[in-house]
Design an enzyme around this catalytic site. Structure first.
Site, PDB file in Angstrom:
ATOM      1  N   HIS A  37      -2.906  -8.702  -0.577  1.00 53.13           N
ATOM      2  CA  HIS A  37      -3.149  -8.451  -2.004  1.00 53.13           C
ATOM      3  C   HIS A  37      -4.627  -8.252  -2.330  1.00 53.13           C
ATOM      4  CE1 HIS A  37       1.053  -9.750  -2.294  1.00 53.13           C
ATOM      5  NE2 HIS A  37       1.062  -8.727  -3.125  1.00 53.13           N
ATOM      6  N   GLU A  86      12.639  -5.391  -1.499  1.00 53.58           N
ATOM      7  CA  GLU A  86      11.498  -5.787  -0.672  1.00 53.58           C
ATOM      8  C   GLU A  86      11.924  -6.635   0.522  1.00 53.58           C
ATOM      9  OE1 GLU A  86       7.825  -6.620  -3.160  1.00 53.58           O
ATOM     10  OE2 GLU A  86       9.343  -7.752  -4.243  1.00 53.58           O
ATOM     11  N   ASP A  92       6.187  -5.459   1.303  1.00 58.77           N
ATOM     12  CA  ASP A  92       6.938  -6.630   1.737  1.00 58.77           C
ATOM     13  C   ASP A  92       8.097  -6.237   2.637  1.00 58.77           C
ATOM     14  OD1 ASP A  92       5.752  -9.033   0.788  1.00 58.77           O
ATOM     15  OD2 ASP A  92       6.154  -8.338  -1.245  1.00 58.77           O
ATOM     16  N   CYS A 115       7.094   1.982  -4.558  1.00 58.03           N
ATOM     17  CA  CYS A 115       5.818   1.540  -5.132  1.00 58.03           C
ATOM     18  C   CYS A 115       4.962   0.793  -4.125  1.00 58.03           C
ATOM     19  CB  CYS A 115       6.045   0.682  -6.377  1.00 58.03           C
ATOM     20  SG  CYS A 115       6.909  -0.846  -6.024  1.00 58.03           S
TER      21      CYS A 115
HETATM   22  C1  PEP Z   1       5.479  -4.305  -2.247  1.00 59.70           C
HETATM   23  O1  PEP Z   1       5.790  -5.371  -1.717  1.00 59.70           O
HETATM   24  O2  PEP Z   1       5.582  -3.193  -1.680  1.00 59.70           O
HETATM   25  C2  PEP Z   1       4.923  -4.281  -3.609  1.00 59.70           C
HETATM   26  C3  PEP Z   1       4.697  -3.150  -4.233  1.00 59.70           C
HETATM   27  O3  PEP Z   1       4.630  -5.466  -4.184  1.00 59.70           O
HETATM   28  P1  PEP Z   1       3.303  -6.313  -3.834  1.00 59.70           P
HETATM   29  O4  PEP Z   1       2.406  -5.446  -2.984  1.00 59.70           O
HETATM   30  O5  PEP Z   1       2.675  -6.698  -5.113  1.00 59.70           O
HETATM   31  O6  PEP Z   1       3.874  -7.466  -3.061  1.00 59.70           O
HETATM   32 MG    MG Z   2       5.927  -7.184  -2.885  1.00 59.99          MG
END
Ligand code: PEP
Ligand code: MG
Length: 586
Positions: free
Chosen positions: A191, A433, A457, A504
């Protein structure tokens, strides 16, 4: 001159002076201090202990009022230990004679105390070890918090060097003071890396030993395109990188020309391009890069950058502001994805053995219903001000989803009773995810309006590779046939029920995957705003039939190497320039 290679996670090249930060929870480095700094260090320790004592006393009184005298006694133990001179004086001695930083003295003393308690015959005393660990964390986080403030006092722009940063540290950075970031730990989709990209701060993570070979004030080059970090560069090196900086500026300017053009393939198929954001103000960057809305609003950053739990009003204001800034374009808001690495230091009270497999995301919310309901209320209230969708992260079984939807209905009933307006047709979707969700997409498709595949994820859970661990970063790839199989399963299930499906995760932002994703049937991609023009350029150079042929061919491969080689070749044929900027192993 010395150079290291890490993982390039946020593009751009910077040349500057390093500022080495050692403020990372659980990583307590030993820093030598000069003799004349001893008194100031002891004073820092006193202040930290004093402010923890104030907090504990307040908490004790509140507990007594709300829960009675007995539960409050637990905190008397904490307070008593902290006030005990036999705890604190060895810390002072260690600073004075060992000339070490207060953090180190605190960590060593609490470690010793915990060892003593562990070795005691009585189970009651052994249980106190957790209280000792709690105290250790409280004092350390105060001290480390002060170190963070020292960062705020940096007067000149610097390149930040650290063992590891938390997402909240990165998110609260002053963009004008931090030219670039280089860390020992981390992976492409951790993150912290995501936030660095969102803030457009060039960054390289996973450099392993960087903090042990560099000091504050050293000159450093961070190349966010190749992952190279040069320490104390020579003249020649600086000249080469200045040239690279200029070339990059020209390239970025050429992408700007694409901003107002349609996001359509050569055969006229529209591919919706949306932005991922962490803060309302990023809407401007999404629109500036030609995005048509927001496909992922990571609302948990409201927590991570605050020192208190955001109230309903504070949340409502942020969500409403985001919607209004979008001026009618769609906003997909994700409920809190807290847990795993996304905790503030204060909230990391009880470390979990496997935080990524623990109480995170929707699980955390369902175990903290008042907090979750507050967020749902704020979201629903904001929905009256524009076009909004809601989605839930990390759903792994159907009961979680049903319970969440029930909660949402409860919230709507409450709003009805209070005559508060909200969007009655608001679409509710879920993130895919976790492999269990992908494999059961057929079942989930009857329960939601849309899927958003979170590949960051999904990859880590499918391949059993921690997305933030630099030691296994070579195994982390969206090109693994198992990951592609799962994406295919989700798209097929979604199509049967006419449920929309978008991506995403970070693979949406990597041009190497664009043809494949279009070929698999994806028509909506949401990504870090700066990548929107890059992906648009690929979209405008391909036709859907060609992409489908590529996807079919990829479906016959059994290794990620074959997949990546094929994707790289295909991209080079249609858009040679984008193939320079691909990461290829998101
Ligand atoms: C993901 O897991 O791909 C996602 C978009 O969520 P994050 O990166 O915030 O875990
Ligand atoms: Mg995620």
């Amino acid at each position: 001159m010395e150079s290291l290679t890490g993982i390039a996670v946020s593009s751009g090249v910077v040349i500057g002076r390093a500022h080495v930060l050692d403020a990372v929870e659980r990583y307590v480095p030993e820093r030598r201090i000069p003799e004349d700094a001893v008194e100031a260090e002891i004073e820092r320790l006193w202040e930290a202990i004093g402010s923890v004592l104030d907090e504990l006393t307040e908490l004790r009184n509140k507990t007594e009022q709300e829960l009675g005298a007995d539960p409050a006694k637990i905190l008397d133990f904490h307070i008593g230990v902290l006030q005990d001179p036999t705890l604190v004086s060895p810390m002072h001695d260690r600073i004075r004679t060992g000339l070490v930083n207060a953090e180190r003295a605190v960590a060593e003393r609490f470690e010793e105390l915990a060892r003593q308690f562990r070795g005691m015959g009585s189970a009651v005393f052994r249980q106190k070890v957790n209280d000792i660990i709690d105290l250790d964390r409280r004092v350390l986080s105060k001290l480390l918090g002060q170190s963070d403030n020292r960062l705020e006092q940096v007067s000149e722009p610097v390149v930040l060097v650290a063992h590891e940063l938390t997402p909240s540290q990165t998110a609260s950075m002053d963009r004008t003071k931090i030219l670039g970031i280089a860390t020992d730990a981390g992976g492409r989709t951790s993150h912290t890396s995501i936030v660095a990209r969102a803030l457009e701060i060039p960054a390289v993570v996973g450099c392993h030993e960087l903090t042990s070979v560099i000091q504050t004030g050293d000159q450093i080059i961070v190349d966010g395109e190749t992952g190279k970090v040069v320490i104390r560069p020579n003249e020649e090196e600086i000249k080469t990188y200045r040239k690279l900086q200029e070339e990059r500026l020209v390239r970025v300017a050429s992408y700007r020309e694409l901003v107002d053009l349609d996001s359509k393939t050569l055969d006229g198929t529209n591919i919706e391009l949306l932005g991922n954001i962490e803060f309302p103000d990023e809407v401007a960057t999404v629109l500036g890069n030609g995005g048509n809305g927001v496909g992922l609003y990571r609302t948990e950053f409201l927590w991570l950058t605050n020192d208190h739990s955001p109230t309903e009003e504070e949340q409502f204001e942020s969500y409403r502001r985001t919607i209004e800034l979008l001026e009618g374009r769609p906003l997909t808001i994700r409920t809190f994805d807290l847990g795993a690495d996304k905790y503030t230091q204060q909230r990391a009270e009880e470390p979990e053995r496997n935080p990524f497999l623990g109480c995170r995301s929707i699980r955390y919310c369902l175990q903290n219903l008042p907090m979750f309901k507050t967020q749902l209320r704020a979201i629903m209230r904001a929905s009256a001000f524009g076009t909004m969708k809601i989605m839930f992260p990390l759903v792994s079984n159907v009961m979680e989803l049903r319970q969440t939807k029930m909660l949402l209905r409860d919230v709507c009933e409450e709003l009805d009773e209070e005559s508060i307006p909200y969007d009655r047709d608001l679409e509710a979707g879920m993130m895919v995810e976790v492999p269990s969700a992908a494999l059961m997409a057929k079942v989930f498709a009857s329960e939601v309006s849309f899927f958003s595949i979170g590949t960051n994820d999904l990859i880590q859970y499918t391949l059993a590779v921690d997305r933030g661990n630099e030691r296994v970063a070579n195994l982390y790839t969206g090109a693994h046939p198992a990951v592609l199989q799962l994406i295919k399963t989700v798209v097929r299930a979604a199509r049967r029920k006419s449920v929309n499906v978008s991506i995403c995760g970070e693979i949406a932002a990597d041009p190497i995957y664009t043809m494949l994703l279009i070929g698999l049937g994806i028509r909506t991609l949401s990504m870090v705003p700066a990548q929107i023009p890059v992906i648009k350029r690929v979209i405008r150079s391909v036709d859907v039939e060609h992409c489908e042929r590529v996807a079919r061919k990829i479906g016959t491969f059994d290794s990620e190497r074959q997949v990546l080689n094929c994707l790289r070749d295909e991209l080079r044929k249609v858009d040679p320039e984008s193939s320079i900027t691909t990461n290829g192993d998101s």
